[in-house]
Design an enzyme around this catalytic site. Structure first.
Site, PDB file in Angstrom:
ATOM      1  N   CYS A  69       0.834  -1.200   0.000  1.00 25.29           N
ATOM      2  CA  CYS A  69       0.000   0.000   0.000  1.00 25.29           C
ATOM      3  C   CYS A  69       0.871   1.254   0.000  1.00 25.29           C
ATOM      4  O   CYS A  69       1.528   1.556   1.006  1.00 25.29           O
ATOM      5  CB  CYS A  69      -0.926  -0.035   1.223  1.00 25.29           C
ATOM      6  N   CYS A  72       0.077   3.774   2.717  1.00 28.14           N
ATOM      7  CA  CYS A  72       0.512   3.255   4.022  1.00 28.14           C
ATOM      8  C   CYS A  72       1.996   3.522   4.231  1.00 28.14           C
ATOM      9  O   CYS A  72       2.420   3.930   5.314  1.00 28.14           O
ATOM     10  CB  CYS A  72       0.259   1.755   4.126  1.00 28.14           C
TER      11      CYS A  72
END
Length: 148
Positions: A69, A72
């Site tokens: 991600c 993230c």
């Protein structure tokens, strides 16, 4: 008069009691010796998360993330900054939803990065998406009366 604060070791999962006035003195787990209140982000698994979410008497902010991600990964340095800003009144941890897939279902994570704030055995609040450290600090403080 200080009272004891119950903390789950984010390394081994053991319960510890720390006098409130010693939280800034670098308390260590009585079982494994890991720091209990470090001002750093701890990487945890589902078992430790379950114990800490249920028993910690300090607020615990958990980042649900995955290595694939992009947002993230971009969020990670801000989360580390927030950990330093919130210590010793709040602990921060992160859990890799790819490595620990069952946690996404258990905590109803629908998108990442996602943050859940736990305190005294219950979920207090959620926040989703990338945020600067200052936003995370304000979020925690607004939900925990100043971080405690």
């Amino acid at each position: 008069m200080a009272y004891d604060v119950k903390l789950i070791c984010l390394s081994c999962g053991q319960a510890n009691r720390v006098p409130e006035d010693r939280l800034t003195a670098g308390p260590k787990c009585g079982s494994c010796g890991a720091g209990l209140v470090t001002g750093k982000v701890a990487e945890i698994d589902g078992g430790v998360l379950s114990k800490a979410a249920a028993a910690d008497e300090l607020p615990l902010l958990v980042d649900f993330w995955a290595p694939w991600c992009g947002p993230c990964r971009q969020m990670a340095p801000e989360f580390v900054k927030a950990a330093g800003m919130l210590a010793p009144k709040v602990r921060l941890a992160k859990i890799d939803t790819q490595a620990h897939g069952s946690v996404s279902g258990r905590y109803r994570i629908q998108g990442i990065p996602a943050f859940i704030l736990f305190h005294k055995g219950r979920e207090v609040a959620r926040l989703a998406g990338m945020r600067p450290a200052a936003d995370l600090v304000r979020f925690v403080q607004s939900k925990t009366a100043g971080g405690r």
